[in-house]
Design a protein around this motif. Structure first.
Motif, PDB file in Angstrom:
ATOM      1  N   ALA A  23       0.798  -1.166  -0.169  1.00  0.00           N
ATOM      2  CA  ALA A  23      -0.167  -0.659  -0.157  1.00  0.00           C
ATOM      3  C   ALA A  23       0.375   0.737   0.102  1.00  0.00           C
ATOM      4  CB  ALA A  23      -0.882  -0.131   1.134  1.00  0.00           C
ATOM      5  N   ASP A  24       2.096   1.128   0.585  1.00  0.00           N
ATOM      6  CA  ASP A  24       2.582   2.447   0.466  1.00  0.00           C
ATOM      7  C   ASP A  24       3.061   2.487  -0.368  1.00  0.00           C
ATOM      8  OD1 ASP A  24       2.543   2.569   3.625  1.00  0.00           O
ATOM      9  OD2 ASP A  24       4.292   1.907   3.761  1.00  0.00           O
ATOM     10  N   LEU A  25       3.663   1.381  -1.369  1.00  0.00           N
ATOM     11  CA  LEU A  25       4.484   1.299  -2.302  1.00  0.00           C
ATOM     12  C   LEU A  25       3.419   2.126  -3.816  1.00  0.00           C
ATOM     13  CD1 LEU A  25       7.152   1.369  -4.141  1.00  0.00           C
ATOM     14  CD2 LEU A  25       6.691  -1.164  -4.702  1.00  0.00           C
ATOM     15  N   GLU A  26       2.402   1.697  -3.121  1.00  0.00           N
ATOM     16  CA  GLU A  26       1.038   2.138  -4.321  1.00  0.00           C
ATOM     17  C   GLU A  26       1.238   4.019  -4.644  1.00  0.00           C
ATOM     18  OE1 GLU A  26      -2.630   0.846  -3.176  1.00  0.00           O
ATOM     19  OE2 GLU A  26      -3.525   2.108  -5.483  1.00  0.00           O
ATOM     20  N   GLN A  27       1.198   3.876  -2.871  1.00  0.00           N
ATOM     21  CA  GLN A  27       0.725   5.790  -1.594  1.00  0.00           C
ATOM     22  C   GLN A  27       2.420   5.931  -3.262  1.00  0.00           C
ATOM     23  OE1 GLN A  27      -0.265   6.986   1.159  1.00  0.00           O
ATOM     24  NE2 GLN A  27      -0.256   8.673  -0.064  1.00  0.00           N
ATOM     25  N   GLU A  28       3.446   5.858  -2.790  1.00  0.00           N
ATOM     26  CA  GLU A  28       3.999   6.015  -3.772  1.00  0.00           C
ATOM     27  C   GLU A  28       4.494   6.674  -5.471  1.00  0.00           C
ATOM     28  OE1 GLU A  28       8.039   8.536  -2.484  1.00  0.00           O
ATOM     29  OE2 GLU A  28       5.782   7.712  -1.314  1.00  0.00           O
ATOM     30  N   LEU A  29       3.917   4.980  -5.738  1.00  0.00           N
ATOM     31  CA  LEU A  29       3.952   5.494  -6.961  1.00  0.00           C
ATOM     32  C   LEU A  29       2.698   6.396  -7.603  1.00  0.00           C
ATOM     33  CD1 LEU A  29       4.155   2.016  -8.220  1.00  0.00           C
ATOM     34  CD2 LEU A  29       5.594   3.566  -8.738  1.00  0.00           C
ATOM     35  N   LEU A  30       1.529   6.809  -6.730  1.00  0.00           N
ATOM     36  CA  LEU A  30       0.633   7.805  -7.366  1.00  0.00           C
ATOM     37  C   LEU A  30       0.932   8.861  -6.966  1.00  0.00           C
ATOM     38  CD1 LEU A  30      -2.603   6.065  -5.712  1.00  0.00           C
ATOM     39  CD2 LEU A  30      -2.619   6.574  -8.211  1.00  0.00           C
ATOM     40  N   PRO A  36      -3.274   5.763 -12.247  1.00  0.00           N
ATOM     41  CA  PRO A  36      -3.763   4.648 -10.974  1.00  0.00           C
ATOM     42  C   PRO A  36      -3.430   2.878 -13.297  1.00  0.00           C
ATOM     43  CG  PRO A  36      -5.098   6.036 -11.909  1.00  0.00           C
ATOM     44  CD  PRO A  36      -3.861   6.911 -11.802  1.00  0.00           C
ATOM     45  N   ARG A  37      -3.502   3.293 -13.771  1.00  0.00           N
ATOM     46  CA  ARG A  37      -2.843   2.853 -14.903  1.00  0.00           C
ATOM     47  C   ARG A  37      -0.774   1.739 -14.603  1.00  0.00           C
ATOM     48  NH1 ARG A  37      -1.184   0.903 -19.559  1.00  0.00           N
ATOM     49  NH2 ARG A  37      -0.566   2.493 -20.224  1.00  0.00           N
ATOM     50  N   LEU A  38      -0.710   2.993 -14.556  1.00  0.00           N
ATOM     51  CA  LEU A  38       1.013   2.453 -14.249  1.00  0.00           C
ATOM     52  C   LEU A  38       1.695   2.019 -13.706  1.00  0.00           C
ATOM     53  CD1 LEU A  38       3.010   5.208 -16.551  1.00  0.00           C
ATOM     54  CD2 LEU A  38       2.437   2.792 -17.387  1.00  0.00           C
ATOM     55  N   THR A  39       0.857   2.371 -11.966  1.00  0.00           N
ATOM     56  CA  THR A  39       0.996   2.133 -10.764  1.00  0.00           C
ATOM     57  C   THR A  39       0.717   0.657 -10.591  1.00  0.00           C
ATOM     58  OG1 THR A  39       0.453   4.008 -10.019  1.00  0.00           O
ATOM     59  CG2 THR A  39       0.126   2.239  -8.556  1.00  0.00           C
ATOM     60  N   GLN A  40      -0.792   0.589 -11.250  1.00  0.00           N
ATOM     61  CA  GLN A  40      -1.140  -1.489 -10.808  1.00  0.00           C
ATOM     62  C   GLN A  40       0.246  -1.574 -11.979  1.00  0.00           C
ATOM     63  OE1 GLN A  40      -2.962  -2.634  -9.191  1.00  0.00           O
ATOM     64  NE2 GLN A  40      -4.035  -0.432  -7.991  1.00  0.00           N
ATOM     65  N   GLU A  41       0.067  -1.448 -13.162  1.00  0.00           N
ATOM     66  CA  GLU A  41       1.027  -2.480 -13.723  1.00  0.00           C
ATOM     67  C   GLU A  41       2.432  -2.793 -13.021  1.00  0.00           C
ATOM     68  OE1 GLU A  41       2.920  -1.165 -17.792  1.00  0.00           O
ATOM     69  OE2 GLU A  41       0.434  -1.725 -17.926  1.00  0.00           O
ATOM     70  N   PHE A  42       2.922  -1.519 -12.995  1.00  0.00           N
ATOM     71  CA  PHE A  42       3.961  -1.673 -12.088  1.00  0.00           C
ATOM     72  C   PHE A  42       3.993  -2.647 -10.654  1.00  0.00           C
ATOM     73  CE2 PHE A  42       7.521   0.094  -8.822  1.00  0.00           C
ATOM     74  CZ  PHE A  42       8.555   0.533  -9.678  1.00  0.00           C
ATOM     75  N   LEU A  43       3.113  -2.047 -10.246  1.00  0.00           N
ATOM     76  CA  LEU A  43       2.752  -3.383  -8.940  1.00  0.00           C
ATOM     77  C   LEU A  43       3.548  -4.994  -9.096  1.00  0.00           C
ATOM     78  CD1 LEU A  43       0.611  -0.942  -6.821  1.00  0.00           C
ATOM     79  CD2 LEU A  43       2.965  -1.402  -6.712  1.00  0.00           C
ATOM     80  N   GLU A  44       2.130  -5.441  -9.939  1.00  0.00           N
ATOM     81  CA  GLU A  44       1.708  -6.603 -10.568  1.00  0.00           C
ATOM     82  C   GLU A  44       3.245  -7.101 -11.081  1.00  0.00           C
ATOM     83  OE1 GLU A  44      -1.632  -6.290 -13.564  1.00  0.00           O
ATOM     84  OE2 GLU A  44      -2.434  -5.537 -11.295  1.00  0.00           O
ATOM     85  N   LEU A 242       5.548  10.221 -18.023  1.00  0.00           N
ATOM     86  CA  LEU A 242       6.301   8.667 -18.503  1.00  0.00           C
ATOM     87  C   LEU A 242       4.495   7.902 -18.693  1.00  0.00           C
ATOM     88  CD1 LEU A 242       7.957   6.367 -18.332  1.00  0.00           C
ATOM     89  CD2 LEU A 242       7.143   5.815 -16.205  1.00  0.00           C
ATOM     90  N   ALA A 243       3.481   8.334 -18.648  1.00  0.00           N
ATOM     91  CA  ALA A 243       1.996   7.929 -18.806  1.00  0.00           C
ATOM     92  C   ALA A 243       2.393   8.149 -20.063  1.00  0.00           C
ATOM     93  CB  ALA A 243       1.144   8.349 -18.092  1.00  0.00           C
TER      94      ALA A 243
ATOM     95  N   LEU B  39      -9.051   8.545  -7.885  1.00  0.00           N
ATOM     96  CA  LEU B  39      -7.572   8.438  -7.985  1.00  0.00           C
ATOM     97  C   LEU B  39      -7.455   8.397  -9.190  1.00  0.00           C
ATOM     98  CD1 LEU B  39      -6.857   4.925  -6.759  1.00  0.00           C
ATOM     99  CD2 LEU B  39      -6.128   7.275  -5.913  1.00  0.00           C
ATOM    100  N   GLU B  40      -8.004   8.977 -10.691  1.00  0.00           N
ATOM    101  CA  GLU B  40      -7.775   9.099 -11.687  1.00  0.00           C
ATOM    102  C   GLU B  40      -8.179  10.665 -12.126  1.00  0.00           C
ATOM    103  OE1 GLU B  40     -10.059   6.888 -14.648  1.00  0.00           O
ATOM    104  OE2 GLU B  40      -9.602   4.498 -13.703  1.00  0.00           O
ATOM    105  N   SER B  41      -8.606  10.719 -11.350  1.00  0.00           N
ATOM    106  CA  SER B  41      -9.095  12.168 -11.472  1.00  0.00           C
ATOM    107  C   SER B  41      -7.769  13.359  -9.894  1.00  0.00           C
ATOM    108  CB  SER B  41     -10.062  12.369 -10.734  1.00  0.00           C
ATOM    109  OG  SER B  41     -11.258  12.256 -11.528  1.00  0.00           O
ATOM    110  N   ASP B  42      -6.821  12.390  -9.820  1.00  0.00           N
ATOM    111  CA  ASP B  42      -5.528  13.167  -9.245  1.00  0.00           C
ATOM    112  C   ASP B  42      -5.801  12.941  -7.771  1.00  0.00           C
ATOM    113  OD1 ASP B  42      -3.572  13.243 -11.112  1.00  0.00           O
ATOM    114  OD2 ASP B  42      -5.149  15.114 -11.804  1.00  0.00           O
ATOM    115  N   VAL B  43      -7.128  13.036  -7.336  1.00  0.00           N
ATOM    116  CA  VAL B  43      -7.129  13.026  -5.960  1.00  0.00           C
ATOM    117  C   VAL B  43      -6.140  12.101  -4.862  1.00  0.00           C
ATOM    118  CG1 VAL B  43      -8.846  12.766  -3.881  1.00  0.00           C
ATOM    119  CG2 VAL B  43      -9.416  13.906  -5.723  1.00  0.00           C
ATOM    120  N   ALA B  44      -5.675  12.670  -4.182  1.00  0.00           N
ATOM    121  CA  ALA B  44      -4.339  11.387  -3.650  1.00  0.00           C
ATOM    122  C   ALA B  44      -5.345  11.049  -2.102  1.00  0.00           C
ATOM    123  CB  ALA B  44      -3.702  12.730  -2.240  1.00  0.00           C
TER     124      ALA B  44
END
Lengths: 278, 478
Positions: A23-30, A36-44, A242-243, B39-44
């Motif tokens: 979850a921490d890593l997800e937060q960092e990536l986001l 969100p798409r690249l984040t998911q891809e990267f996490l997997e 990057l996106a 999330l897709e809308s950049d909300v933290a």
């Protein structure tokens, strides 16, 4: 130590992560704005990484999302014509000046066209830069036709056999179709004098997922050939670029990192990716 | 703006509405959809998690007390709406005026957020309300920021205090301080101080901003932020909050298509209200930020209040008063009035932007995007090709008159017929609405030209229609 380095340290010690770590890593990536798409891809992908060379492996996962198009700035045979576009306030005029300064320092002759005839004092802003750097600035009337200024600039660059000709344009939001049409007109008109070699879209590193939309629509009207990623000296990491690379294949070509003219450099994949993960 | 967020939200709720009885798992899946949309809308992420936890809990608490049927979905919708309004800052707050003028407003923000333009907009906004603002050019950093402020000031007719040329020269703290003294001596009742853009991590510039703050002791510090900002919104706003402090937020470039998650993040993290919204490049495109209206827009409820206000601004008071009187007295709405409206509508600006504010606009996004702005011009041409008698009384329009009008306006007879049909239908509808509560100043029959898909087919219920246009008009005019 950034969260990512902690993550690497953990990965090297053991493969066993708690859900909280993920979850921490997800937060960092986001929070780097890669979306969100690249984040998911990267996490997997990251979940499959084994302990040895974890860091390189992760950098590689990110790197493979970069566009396969060349990240090298394009140079033409005679006068290289560069058009700089983008939404308001991303740093177009400053980037034009920095580009000019970069080429000037590498011994090339440069002409600028002050195509932002809309924003109050934008022409003066570019002229001030022109004086500082020592390059000619072609300008027209305030609120005049940007295409005609660009046309005059192109002529002047051609006549003086300059190496580089850069056109500044007014910032515009990509969802304003009339302003986008105006931009295509500038391009069309300039191309009557000489082909445009490079169209640079300036993206502010603080921009969120809207950057994708900007790149998509600017490309539709003026075929963007590269990104200038500005304001990377702040706390923003510019992950949306990057996106853009991953989704639209438009390469980042330049990076802006400060207010003075030297704070500008050609894109470097390794340091950008490491910055994202820092 | 907020469009994508809106369509995700309406998707989530329409599936909820289709359920007869809502279970806890339905609430969970709705929450997940909303999470993804945010999330897709950049909300933290942290803001998203808190928001979701909040609405999940409230929904679960409310569920047992609700009857089955659409009421349940509506109640949950209401919970989300209320939570959104709460995050966006509850009631809109106005600028606090100083007891002893001048009221000092200081602007701070990142580079390129739009501070200088905003300074001009704020000045105009308050000057229009009878205040006497003074603009102070304390951005001595960016090349020609001072000139830009001078140009902006000139175009809104507000004086600019700019003793220093800028471009790196001069002391911004002294300029700000002298500006306040100048305003006091000349009895300006408001001072708006433009400052240099700075990054949250730039300690020197942050120090400069706090020095300006200490020197002028502003009544309001406004943090100016670009609606397109991403996750950095949280870090940056926190840095500004710690470094300079601010009392309110101004969102700029809201006329873009940014999903505007920043608004939610900043308001939620800093607990500072969003006070103004800037919606265009022109200096009048600026308004007070209304949390409830923004929440309605995110949820696809439309923004009728803003629409009505814009209409009010565009329709000059005389015309609207005349129209209102006409409307109330039961007199017929004529094509002449219609033409005036069309003209005023062009003044209000981009139709698709206006239509986007209508309730349910989210679902009609495609139609709205494809709205042909030229249609207003063509409709105007048709009406302008009519004689005054015809405009006042479309019933006289027989075949040959219609043919003449078509020729005169360069349209087909069928276009003329179409317009007359729609006009008569609208006229009839207005008679029905007359006792209903239309907002004051709101033009009757808005959105009428060429919106066949958006318009309810008003005259469908009619059993038979005469083939003779004149006779038919008579039937429908009754």
């Amino acid at each position: 130590m950034g969260l990512f380095s902690k993550f690497i340290a953990k990965i090297k010690g053991t493969n066993d992560f708690s859900p909280a770590d993920w979850a921490d890593l997800e937060q960092e990536l986001l929070s780097s704005d890669v979306g969100p798409r690249l984040t998911q891809e990267f996490l997997e992908a990251a979940k499959k990484v084994k302990s040895e060379n974890a860091e390189e492996a992760l950098v590689e996962i990110m790197t493979k999302n970069l566009s396969s198009n060349s990240h090298e700035p394009i140079l033409g045979e005679a006068t290289t014509t560069i058009m700089v576009v983008g939404v308001n306030g991303t740093g177009k005029t400053t980037s034009v000046a920095k580009l000019a300064s970069y080429y000037k320092r590498s011994g090339k002759s440069v002409v600028l066209a002050a195509g932002d005839t809309f924003r109050a004092a934008a022409v003066d802003q570019l002229k001030t830069w022109g004086d500082r750097i020592g390059v000619a600035v072609v300008s027209g009337k305030e609120n005049g036709d940007p295409a005609s200024v660009a046309f005059d600039g192109a002529k002047s660059a051609q006549d003086s056999k300059s190496d580089i000709f850069i056109i500044d344009t007014a910032g515009r939001l990509h969802n304003k179709s009339d302003l986008m049409a105006e931009l295509s007109k500038v391009k069309r008109v300039v191309e009557k004098v000489s082909p445009i070699n490079e169209v640079l879209l300036v993206i502010d590193a603080t921009t969120g997922q809207n950057g994708l939309q900007q790149a998509k629509i600017f490309t539709e009207s003026v075929e963007v050939t590269g990104i200038v990623l500005t304001k990377l000296d702040g706390s923003a990491k510019g992950g949306v670029a990057l996106a853009i690379e991953a989704e639209l294949g438009i390469p980042i070509k330049w990076v802006g990192t400060g207010e003075s003219e030297g704070d500008f450099a050609p894109f470097e994949a390794q340091s950008y990716i490491k910055g994202l993960l820092a | 703006m907020f469009e994508s967020l809106t369509s995700r939200f309406s998707g989530a709720f329409s599936s909820l509405r289709s359920k007869g009885k809502i279970s806890t798992s339905d609430i969970e899946s709705t929450c997940q959809e909303i999470r993804q949309a945010l999330l897709e809308s950049d909300v933290a992420l942290s803001v998203v998690e808190n928001f979701i936890a909040d609405i999940r809990q409230k929904s679960l608490d409310a569920l047992p007390t609700l009857q089955s049927g659409t009421n349940q979905a509506n109640a949950i919708f209401e919970i989300v709406n209320a939570s959104l309004i709460e995050i966006l800052g509850g009631q809109a707050r106005r600028v606090r005026f100083a007891k002893n003028p001048p009221t000092v407003i200081m602007l701070a923000g990142l580079q390129g957020a739009g501070k200088t333009t905003l300074a001009g907009k704020l000045a105009k906004f308050y000057a229009d309300q009878g205040n006497t603002p003074l603009l102070v050019a304390s951005d001595l950093q960016r090349p020609n920021a001072v000139t830009q402020l001078q140009v902006v000031g000139e175009s809104v007719n507000v004086p600019v205090f700019a003793p220093e040329p800028g471009n790196g020269q001069g002391n911004p703290v002294k300029v700000a301080k002298d500006g306040i003294e100048f305003a006091k001596s000349k009895l300006y009742n408001m001072v708006i101080v433009d400052t240099a853009g700075r990054l949250g991590v730039d300690e020197d510039l942050m120090k400069q901003a706090s020095d300006i703050r200490d020197a002028i002791n502003p009544d309001e510090i406004l943090f100016v932020v670009d609606a397109m900002i991403g996750q950095d919104a949280v870090r940056t706003s926190q840095a500004f909050l710690d470094g300079v402090g601010f009392d309110g937020v101004v969102l700029t470039k809201l006329d873009g298509d940014a999903r505007g998650g920043a608004a939610l993040s900043i308001a939620s993290m800093t607990k500072r209200p969003i006070m103004f919204a800037s919606t265009g490049e022109k200096l009048h495109e600026f308004d007070i930020f209304y949390p409830e209206r923004m929440a309605s827009r995110i949820l696809g409820l439309g923004d009728v209040a803003t629409l009505a206000e814009q209409a009010k601004k565009a329709f000059d008071t005389d015309t609207s008063a005349k129209l209102e009187a006409k409307f109330a007295s039961g007199e017929d709405f004529t094509l002449e009035d219609f033409l005036e409206q069309l003209q005023a509508m062009s003044k209000m600006g981009n139709m698709s932007k206006l239509l986007g504010m209508l309730p349910g606009a989210g679902q009609m996004k495609k139609q709205i995007e494809n709205f042909d702005e030229g249609e207003i011009v063509r409709t105007k041409a048709i009406v302008q090709s009519m004689t005054p008698t015809e405009r006042r009384d479309p019933k006289v329009l027989n075949g040959s008159r219609r043919a003449r009008i078509a020729l005169g306006s360069g349209r087909k007879v069928s276009d003329v017929n179409n317009l007359v049909d729609r006009f008569t239908a609208a006229q009839k509808m207005m008679k029905q609405v007359r006792n209903g509560g239309m907002p004051a100043g709101m033009p009757p029959g808005m959105g009428m030209p060429a919106m066949p898909k958006l318009n309810a087919p008003v005259n469908k219920k009619k059993k038979s229609k005469s083939g003779n246009p004149a006779k038919r008009a008579q039937e429908e005019g009754q």
